[in-house]
Design a protein around this motif. Sequence first.
Motif, PDB file in Angstrom:
ATOM      1  N   VAL A 173       0.846  -1.194   0.000  1.00 51.76           N
ATOM      2  CA  VAL A 173       0.000   0.000   0.000  1.00 51.76           C
ATOM      3  C   VAL A 173       0.882   1.245   0.000  1.00 51.76           C
ATOM      4  N   GLU A 174       0.648   2.136  -0.926  1.00 51.80           N
ATOM      5  CA  GLU A 174       1.379   3.401  -0.974  1.00 51.80           C
ATOM      6  C   GLU A 174       0.610   4.498  -0.261  1.00 51.80           C
ATOM      7  N   ARG A 175      -0.687   4.486  -0.403  1.00 46.02           N
ATOM      8  CA  ARG A 175      -1.568   5.389   0.339  1.00 46.02           C
ATOM      9  C   ARG A 175      -2.959   4.819   0.231  1.00 46.02           C
ATOM     10  N   GLN A 176      -3.801   5.201   1.169  1.00 48.65           N
ATOM     11  CA  GLN A 176      -5.174   4.720   1.101  1.00 48.65           C
ATOM     12  C   GLN A 176      -6.122   5.826   1.522  1.00 48.65           C
ATOM     13  N   THR A 177      -7.171   5.964   0.737  1.00 41.44           N
ATOM     14  CA  THR A 177      -8.225   6.920   1.038  1.00 41.44           C
ATOM     15  C   THR A 177      -9.548   6.180   0.937  1.00 41.44           C
ATOM     16  N   ILE A 178     -10.297   6.233   1.996  1.00 39.68           N
ATOM     17  CA  ILE A 178     -11.621   5.625   1.996  1.00 39.68           C
ATOM     18  C   ILE A 178     -12.634   6.762   1.981  1.00 39.68           C
ATOM     19  N   GLU A 179     -13.528   6.715   1.025  1.00 33.60           N
ATOM     20  CA  GLU A 179     -14.576   7.723   0.915  1.00 33.60           C
ATOM     21  C   GLU A 179     -15.913   7.048   1.186  1.00 33.60           C
ATOM     22  N   VAL A 180     -16.622   7.578   2.170  1.00 31.89           N
ATOM     23  CA  VAL A 180     -17.897   7.015   2.584  1.00 31.89           C
ATOM     24  C   VAL A 180     -18.979   8.040   2.262  1.00 31.89           C
ATOM     25  N   VAL A 181     -19.957   7.624   1.475  1.00 30.81           N
ATOM     26  CA  VAL A 181     -21.039   8.519   1.055  1.00 30.81           C
ATOM     27  C   VAL A 181     -22.296   8.185   1.854  1.00 30.81           C
ATOM     28  N   GLY A 182     -22.957   9.219   2.324  1.00 29.93           N
ATOM     29  CA  GLY A 182     -24.188   9.031   3.084  1.00 29.93           C
ATOM     30  C   GLY A 182     -24.835  10.373   3.353  1.00 29.93           C
ATOM     31  N   LEU A 183     -25.519  10.468   4.489  1.00 27.83           N
ATOM     32  CA  LEU A 183     -26.204  11.697   4.874  1.00 27.83           C
ATOM     33  C   LEU A 183     -25.696  12.185   6.225  1.00 27.83           C
ATOM     34  N   CYS A 184     -25.359  13.476   6.293  1.00 29.16           N
ATOM     35  CA  CYS A 184     -24.943  14.069   7.566  1.00 29.16           C
ATOM     36  C   CYS A 184     -26.168  14.210   8.488  1.00 29.16           C
ATOM     37  N   ARG A 185     -25.931  14.526   9.730  1.00 28.86           N
ATOM     38  CA  ARG A 185     -26.986  14.659  10.731  1.00 28.86           C
ATOM     39  C   ARG A 185     -28.056  15.668  10.312  1.00 28.86           C
ATOM     40  N   GLU A 186     -27.612  16.837   9.810  1.00 26.97           N
ATOM     41  CA  GLU A 186     -28.553  17.886   9.416  1.00 26.97           C
ATOM     42  C   GLU A 186     -29.461  17.411   8.283  1.00 26.97           C
ATOM     43  N   CYS A 187     -28.881  16.728   7.295  1.00 21.88           N
ATOM     44  CA  CYS A 187     -29.673  16.275   6.155  1.00 21.88           C
ATOM     45  C   CYS A 187     -30.600  15.111   6.547  1.00 21.88           C
ATOM     46  N   GLN A 188     -30.171  14.279   7.500  1.00 24.99           N
ATOM     47  CA  GLN A 188     -31.031  13.218   7.986  1.00 24.99           C
ATOM     48  C   GLN A 188     -32.256  13.789   8.701  1.00 24.99           C
ATOM     49  N   ALA A 189     -32.055  14.925   9.360  1.00 22.34           N
ATOM     50  CA  ALA A 189     -33.146  15.546  10.126  1.00 22.34           C
ATOM     51  C   ALA A 189     -34.182  16.217   9.243  1.00 22.34           C
ATOM     52  N   ARG A 190     -33.819  16.512   8.012  1.00 24.96           N
ATOM     53  CA  ARG A 190     -34.764  17.185   7.090  1.00 24.96           C
ATOM     54  C   ARG A 190     -35.822  16.249   6.595  1.00 24.96           C
TER      55      ARG A 190
END
Length: 160
Positions: A143-160
């Motif tokens: 491994v030279e570098r690793q980036t994990i990107e997690v897509v979802g909804l933040c707290r504010e957007c979940q509350a809407r």
Amino acid sequence: MHAPHSFPDHHHDHAVCVSDALEKAESHCQTIGAKLTPIRRRVLELIWNSHKPAGAYDLLGELGRDGRKVAPPTVYRALDFLIESGLVHRVESLNAFIGCSHPGHARDEEIFLCRSCGMASEISDGQLGQRIREKAAGIGFAVERQTIEVVGLCRECQAR
């Protein structure tokens, strides 16, 4: 593990956030013997002006609004410096950049992206990074570098 750079809420004082990030960056650059030139500092400030990932051409446009005549290579050189110095992270899926809330921390990155509002938050979980390196070594992968990107909804957007 560093505490997550949380998604800002309606009580967030963004001026303090940006000021704190720039102070940390100056201190980190002094520690590593690097120079945070005016253009590098301004690019970093523009990245921190929002908690949404910023693209290189967005940054170039903002610099143009400052009355500066800046060519794309200048922005890319500044971004390269900021990444190498551990001051920003590249959001691979968006070809954009976010500020690092813990300058100079390990290169293992976990970035949370809100699919609704576009905000981003980062953590650095050394245990997760170590587990990935161990699994990679088990299959003969370096491994030279690793980036994990997690897509979802933040707290504010979940509350809407």
